[in-house]
Design an enzyme around this catalytic site. Structure first.
Site, PDB file in Angstrom:
ATOM      1  N   ASP A  80      -0.400   4.238   0.785  1.00 51.65           N
ATOM      2  CA  ASP A  80      -1.108   5.088   1.924  1.00 51.65           C
ATOM      3  C   ASP A  80      -0.168   5.126   3.187  1.00 51.65           C
ATOM      4  O   ASP A  80       0.219   3.928   3.429  1.00 51.65           O
ATOM      5  CB  ASP A  80      -2.564   4.880   1.990  1.00 51.65           C
ATOM      6  CG  ASP A  80      -2.941   3.553   2.599  1.00 51.65           C
ATOM      7  OD1 ASP A  80      -2.306   2.762   2.065  1.00 51.65           O
ATOM      8  OD2 ASP A  80      -4.218   3.679   3.267  1.00 51.65           O
ATOM      9  N   GLU A 119       4.585  -5.801   4.149  1.00 51.13           N
ATOM     10  CA  GLU A 119       4.210  -5.277   5.853  1.00 51.13           C
ATOM     11  C   GLU A 119       5.604  -5.511   6.742  1.00 51.13           C
ATOM     12  O   GLU A 119       6.229  -6.308   6.328  1.00 51.13           O
ATOM     13  CB  GLU A 119       2.899  -6.114   6.318  1.00 51.13           C
ATOM     14  CG  GLU A 119       1.612  -5.594   5.642  1.00 51.13           C
ATOM     15  CD  GLU A 119       1.162  -4.346   6.054  1.00 51.13           C
ATOM     16  OE1 GLU A 119       1.900  -3.627   6.851  1.00 51.13           O
ATOM     17  OE2 GLU A 119       0.256  -3.690   5.257  1.00 51.13           O
ATOM     18  N   GLU A 179      -5.237   0.884   2.472  1.00 49.89           N
ATOM     19  CA  GLU A 179      -4.920  -0.353   3.623  1.00 49.89           C
ATOM     20  C   GLU A 179      -5.028   0.280   4.953  1.00 49.89           C
ATOM     21  O   GLU A 179      -5.439  -0.590   5.816  1.00 49.89           O
ATOM     22  CB  GLU A 179      -3.583  -0.565   2.998  1.00 49.89           C
ATOM     23  CG  GLU A 179      -3.316  -2.146   3.791  1.00 49.89           C
ATOM     24  CD  GLU A 179      -2.857  -1.911   5.285  1.00 49.89           C
ATOM     25  OE1 GLU A 179      -3.051  -2.950   6.196  1.00 49.89           O
ATOM     26  OE2 GLU A 179      -2.513  -1.018   5.692  1.00 49.89           O
ATOM     27  N   GLU A 180      -4.618   1.411   5.024  1.00 44.98           N
ATOM     28  CA  GLU A 180      -4.354   2.252   6.358  1.00 44.98           C
ATOM     29  C   GLU A 180      -5.866   2.833   6.804  1.00 44.98           C
ATOM     30  O   GLU A 180      -6.042   3.000   7.814  1.00 44.98           O
ATOM     31  CB  GLU A 180      -3.484   3.300   6.390  1.00 44.98           C
ATOM     32  CG  GLU A 180      -2.136   2.848   6.166  1.00 44.98           C
ATOM     33  CD  GLU A 180      -1.705   2.022   7.259  1.00 44.98           C
ATOM     34  OE1 GLU A 180      -2.497   1.456   8.491  1.00 44.98           O
ATOM     35  OE2 GLU A 180      -0.186   1.729   7.419  1.00 44.98           O
ATOM     36  N   HIS A 205       0.877  -1.132  -0.010  1.00 43.85           N
ATOM     37  CA  HIS A 205      -0.045  -0.034  -0.005  1.00 43.85           C
ATOM     38  C   HIS A 205       0.951   1.270   0.016  1.00 43.85           C
ATOM     39  O   HIS A 205       2.001   1.429   0.638  1.00 43.85           O
ATOM     40  CB  HIS A 205      -1.038  -0.118   1.182  1.00 43.85           C
ATOM     41  CG  HIS A 205      -0.297  -0.100   2.572  1.00 43.85           C
ATOM     42  ND1 HIS A 205       0.096   1.226   3.276  1.00 43.85           N
ATOM     43  CD2 HIS A 205       0.055  -0.958   3.394  1.00 43.85           C
ATOM     44  CE1 HIS A 205       0.450   0.703   4.282  1.00 43.85           C
ATOM     45  NE2 HIS A 205       0.646  -0.580   4.598  1.00 43.85           N
ATOM     46  N   HIS A 222       4.082   3.558  12.376  1.00 45.85           N
ATOM     47  CA  HIS A 222       2.928   4.645  12.945  1.00 45.85           C
ATOM     48  C   HIS A 222       3.546   5.573  13.978  1.00 45.85           C
ATOM     49  O   HIS A 222       2.728   6.222  14.655  1.00 45.85           O
ATOM     50  CB  HIS A 222       1.833   3.831  13.533  1.00 45.85           C
ATOM     51  CG  HIS A 222       1.227   2.945  12.288  1.00 45.85           C
ATOM     52  ND1 HIS A 222      -0.245   2.446  12.573  1.00 45.85           N
ATOM     53  CD2 HIS A 222       1.381   2.484  11.172  1.00 45.85           C
ATOM     54  CE1 HIS A 222      -0.652   1.927  11.437  1.00 45.85           C
ATOM     55  NE2 HIS A 222       0.514   1.997  10.541  1.00 45.85           N
ATOM     56  N   ASP A 270       6.440   1.127   7.206  1.00 47.04           N
ATOM     57  CA  ASP A 270       4.949   0.912   6.833  1.00 47.04           C
ATOM     58  C   ASP A 270       4.165   1.693   5.563  1.00 47.04           C
ATOM     59  O   ASP A 270       3.459   2.741   5.938  1.00 47.04           O
ATOM     60  CB  ASP A 270       3.906   0.694   7.975  1.00 47.04           C
ATOM     61  CG  ASP A 270       2.742   0.141   7.832  1.00 47.04           C
ATOM     62  OD1 ASP A 270       2.614  -0.828   6.839  1.00 47.04           O
ATOM     63  OD2 ASP A 270       1.880   0.188   8.802  1.00 47.04           O
TER      64      ASP A 270
END
Length: 378
Positions: free
Chosen positions: A71, A165, A136-137, A69, A351, A102
């Protein structure tokens, strides 16, 4: 110059795009151009406000897909970042920016690995694909799941899938994901009777009623897990009640909770057991249930074996097979019969403020992806 330094330059280009979910911020345009130069046929698949990219090199089986992903999650307070989150910066051997872990770093490694592989094996027996989404997020309703529907309608079958991931724990390659737990959400409303705090005999306090219930739910052993999955976990994520006034007993309390479960139990069993406990406490309640993910598992086959072998050859580590962590888009790909492995950098700063990854780890990750391509196709 190390040929794998191209990973870092591409990663920096992607990281400079402020692609906070569901916005792609032109990451996929950049990647599409890069892949097309390598001979991939690509398609931009947009659903609602979500950008998706499907690209394929070759038209024969087996098909190995790199999935991920573009995003990222919001940055959090900018004042707490040592350097701006969308200005990729290298300090002391680490690359800092939102998305390094990520998972834009892994996407860059996937592209670099494919470039090197196709330079030496342009006519390999099989196909390579890229499935990228900007959803995805977020809610994950217009991303990978929709692309998979398109592929299934035209009978494009994925045999092997590597998701970038951040699967590693302390050291790159010390752990890979071969599945993920399911996720079951519950919005629980326990009803009482509103009244004055000075006259509790005329009211029913739902918070007081909920306290022993929540303790029992938090201490219940739902299952013992199995060979592949740890025991089910239960967590309360939010409790809300009251009018905001100090002298009012609330009429209801709302509790948001979540189960993460494997294959030792079903979501139906979890719902039935939870509601049995609620009835035992003689509560008046409403329960709204939502399954956001079913557990999936890839049993040992060619992809897991190749991944373990390459990791050991390059890093010397014997990798652990794990089903831990949150959910991933693997839950949309595995049910089609594909072997799915999640292999990426350490998740320690995913994150986080000042998210970062070791520069050397990104280049090593590209080598691992390259080695897996070699083992699967050559």
């Amino acid at each position: 110059m190390d040929k794998w330094t191209s990973v870092i330059s591409l990663a920096k280009q992607l990281l400079a795009c402020p692609s906070i979910t569901p916005h792609d911020a032109d990451c996929q345009i950049l990647l599409r151009e890069r892949l097309e130069k390598m001979g991939f046929h690509s398609e931009a698949l947009r659903f609602d406000d979500v950008d998706n990219l499907w690209a394929r090199y070759g038209n024969t089986s087996p098909l190995l897909v790199f999935a991920g992903h573009t995003d990222v999650v919001p940055t959090g307070p900018l004042s707490e970042w040592t350097s701006p989150p969308f200005e990729p910066t290298v300090r002391d051997g680490y690359l800092y920016a939102r998305g390094t872990v990520d998972m834009k770093g892994a996407i860059a490694a996937m592209v670099a690995a494919s470039e090197e592989f196709l330079k030496t094996h342009p006519d390999f027996p099989g196909s390579i694909g890229f499935l990228l989404t900007s959803d995805e997020e977020g809610p994950s309703i217009n991303g990978t799941v929709k692309v998979m529907e398109v592929l299934q309608k035209r009978d494009e079958k994925i045999d092997y899938c590597i998701i970038g991931e951040p699967s590693s724990d302390t050291h790159l390659g010390d752990q890979i994901r071969i599945g993920r737990r399911g996720s079951l959400h519950c919005k629980l409303t326990i009803k009482g009777k509103q009244g004055h705090v000075a006259h509790p005999h005329h009211a029913i306090n739902p918070i007081h009623l909920a306290a022993p219930l929540l303790h029992e739910l938090a201490t219940t052993v739902w299952d013992k897990g199995n060979e592949y999955y740890p025991p089910t976990t239960f967590q309360i994520s939010n409790i809300h009640s009251g009018t905001g006034a100090l002298n009012v007993i609330p009429g209801h309390v709302e509790v948001l909770c979540n189960f993460r479960f494997g294959t030792a139990v079903t979501e139906k069993t979890l719902q039935e057991c939870t509601e049995a406990i609620l009835h035992k406490h003689k509560l008046t309640f409403d329960a709204e249930w939502n399954v956001s993910a079913q557990p999936f598992l890839t049993k040992k086959g060619k992809l897991i074996s190749a991944t373990q072998k390459v990791i050991h050859e390059i890093t010397g580590l014997t990798t652990t097979l794990s089903t831990g962590g949150g959910t991933s888009d693997g839950r949309f790909i595995a049910p089609t019969g594909a072997e799915v492995v999640e292999m990426g950098v350490s998740n320690r700063t995913a994150h986080h403020i000042n998210e970062c990854v070791k520069v050397d780890d990104l280049m090593t990750l590209a080598k691992i992806y390259y080695g897996i391509l070699q083992n699967i196709f050559i």
